[in-house]
Design an enzyme around this catalytic site. Structure first.
Site, mmCIF file in Angstrom:
data_model
loop_
_atom_site.group_PDB
_atom_site.id
_atom_site.type_symbol
_atom_site.label_atom_id
_atom_site.label_comp_id
_atom_site.label_asym_id
_atom_site.label_seq_id
_atom_site.Cartn_x
_atom_site.Cartn_y
_atom_site.Cartn_z
ATOM 1 N N GLY A 26 8.236 6.865 -3.867
ATOM 2 C CA GLY A 26 9.127 6.730 -2.728
ATOM 3 C C GLY A 26 9.570 5.316 -2.431
ATOM 4 O O GLY A 26 9.863 4.517 -3.316
ATOM 5 N N ILE A 27 9.610 5.008 -1.126
ATOM 6 C CA ILE A 27 10.100 3.711 -0.662
ATOM 7 C C ILE A 27 9.259 2.573 -1.232
ATOM 8 O O ILE A 27 9.782 1.539 -1.648
ATOM 9 C CB ILE A 27 10.086 3.661 0.875
ATOM 10 C CG1 ILE A 27 11.000 4.737 1.472
ATOM 11 C CG2 ILE A 27 10.525 2.292 1.371
ATOM 12 C CD1 ILE A 27 10.850 4.882 2.980
ATOM 13 N N GLY A 28 7.938 2.765 -1.251
ATOM 14 C CA GLY A 28 7.060 1.703 -1.729
ATOM 15 C C GLY A 28 7.294 1.343 -3.179
ATOM 16 O O GLY A 28 7.360 0.161 -3.539
ATOM 17 N N THR A 88 0.861 -1.179 0.000
ATOM 18 C CA THR A 88 0.000 0.000 0.000
ATOM 19 C C THR A 88 0.901 1.234 0.000
ATOM 20 O O THR A 88 2.004 1.215 0.536
ATOM 21 C CB THR A 88 -0.932 0.024 1.224
ATOM 22 O OG1 THR A 88 -0.172 0.199 2.423
ATOM 23 C CG2 THR A 88 -1.749 -1.252 1.308
ATOM 24 N N GLY A 89 0.428 2.300 -0.630
ATOM 25 C CA GLY A 89 1.302 3.465 -0.771
ATOM 26 C C GLY A 89 2.516 3.136 -1.616
ATOM 27 O O GLY A 89 3.639 3.549 -1.310
ATOM 28 N N GLY A 90 2.285 2.393 -2.692
ATOM 29 C CA GLY A 90 3.404 1.881 -3.492
ATOM 30 C C GLY A 90 3.644 2.608 -4.795
ATOM 31 O O GLY A 90 4.350 2.084 -5.665
ATOM 32 N N THR A 91 3.076 3.807 -4.966
ATOM 33 C CA THR A 91 3.224 4.504 -6.241
ATOM 34 C C THR A 91 4.361 5.515 -6.246
ATOM 35 O O THR A 91 4.608 6.155 -7.268
ATOM 36 C CB THR A 91 1.917 5.232 -6.618
ATOM 37 O OG1 THR A 91 1.574 6.157 -5.575
ATOM 38 C CG2 THR A 91 0.779 4.235 -6.814
ATOM 39 N N SER A 145 7.926 5.487 11.586
ATOM 40 C CA SER A 145 8.766 6.658 11.321
ATOM 41 C C SER A 145 9.631 6.944 12.533
ATOM 42 O O SER A 145 9.214 6.720 13.684
ATOM 43 C CB SER A 145 7.897 7.884 11.018
ATOM 44 O OG SER A 145 8.674 9.073 11.024
ATOM 45 N N TYR A 150 1.410 13.215 14.427
ATOM 46 C CA TYR A 150 2.012 12.249 13.507
ATOM 47 C C TYR A 150 2.823 11.207 14.279
ATOM 48 O O TYR A 150 2.713 10.000 14.027
ATOM 49 C CB TYR A 150 2.900 12.981 12.510
ATOM 50 C CG TYR A 150 3.627 12.080 11.544
ATOM 51 C CD1 TYR A 150 2.940 11.287 10.644
ATOM 52 C CD2 TYR A 150 5.025 12.026 11.528
ATOM 53 C CE1 TYR A 150 3.600 10.463 9.746
ATOM 54 C CE2 TYR A 150 5.706 11.210 10.636
ATOM 55 C CZ TYR A 150 4.986 10.426 9.755
ATOM 56 O OH TYR A 150 5.656 9.609 8.874
#
Length: 246
Positions: A17-19, A12-15, A136, A149
């Site tokens: 950066g790190i993902g 998830t969140g793979g579009t 984080s 956060y």
């Protein structure tokens, strides 16, 4: 290396950066990936970078309907050998600036989201699978403007420790990735006017003296997702150049 040969991993969140760096490397190592994101431009770019066999979905970690839809999509795609819950977002502000809406928004995306995603996807996890959640270094930094956060990312750490115990009977491992200052989207949530000054301050605290790259963080993530980490569960792996010590 072919650690992911014929394995299926959802990020998830793979579009970006790190993902995205992790997704590309999993493919390079013989695996198949499903990724989620929200930004249309990034989704389209990811389609151009990953094989046509990849599953690329628009999905919001803060939306219960999207989480249920993700569970259905994965059941149609295939069982999972790896689940990397990487989606999330950040905003900064003083403790006095936190509102009910801002609290709910961040908690829904960063804490409720991965909790419900695991619930929806648990039956799709193969025996011996690996679950990874991105936290984080903010959870440990004690920065004055990141209390909300940091709270969400601290909750993730506690959550994964319990998952490690709960999933162990199925041979499934659960670990937490704790990135520090990473170049891609580094503190992207901060106003441009204050970002440079803040980055310089943070990097001055990093023993290695620089920000990390998305590829460096993804390399540690893939170790935890792979069978190379077959005896690692309930752990936190910091990728922060030595910024935090816990």
């Amino acid at each position: 290396m072919s650690r992911f040969q014929d394995k299926r991993v959802l990020i998830t969140g793979g579009t970006s950066g790190i993902g995205l760096a992790g997704a590309q490397r999993i493919v390079a190592e013989g695996g198949h990936v499903a990724i989620t994101g929200l930004n249309e431009e990034r989704l389209e770019r990811a389609r151009g970078l990953l094989p046509a066999t990849s599953l690329i979905l628009k999905s919001d970690a803060a939306s219960e309907a999207d989480i249920n839809g993700l569970g259905e999509a994965i059941r149609g795609w295939g069982s999972l050998d790896g689940l990397w819950l990487n989606a999330g977002f950040a905003e900064v502000g003083s403790p006095e600036s936190v509102t009910t809406d801002s609290f709910n928004h961040m908690m829904n995306a960063n804490v409720r989201g991965p909790m419900l995603q695991l619930a929806a996807l648990s039956k799709s996890l193969n025996s011996g699978a690996s679950v990874l959640v991105t936290s984080s270094s903010s959870a440990y930094e004690g920065a004055a403007m990141t209390s909300l956060y940091a709270a969400t990312k601290g909750a993730v750490i506690a959550m994964v420790k319990s998952w490690a115990s709960a999933l162990a009977e199925r041979g499934i491992r659960a670990n937490t990735l704790v990135p520090g200052p990473i170049e891609t989207n580094f503190r992207h949530f901060m106003p441009e006017t204050s970002r440079q000054q803040f980055e310089e301050f943070v990097l001055s605290q990093v023993p290695l003296g620089r920000a990390g790259t998305a590829e460096e963080a993804a390399a540690v993530a893939l170790f935890l997702l792979s069978d190379d980490a077959s005896y690692v569960t309930g752990s936190q792996y910091a990728v922060d150049g030595g910024l935090i010590h816990y």
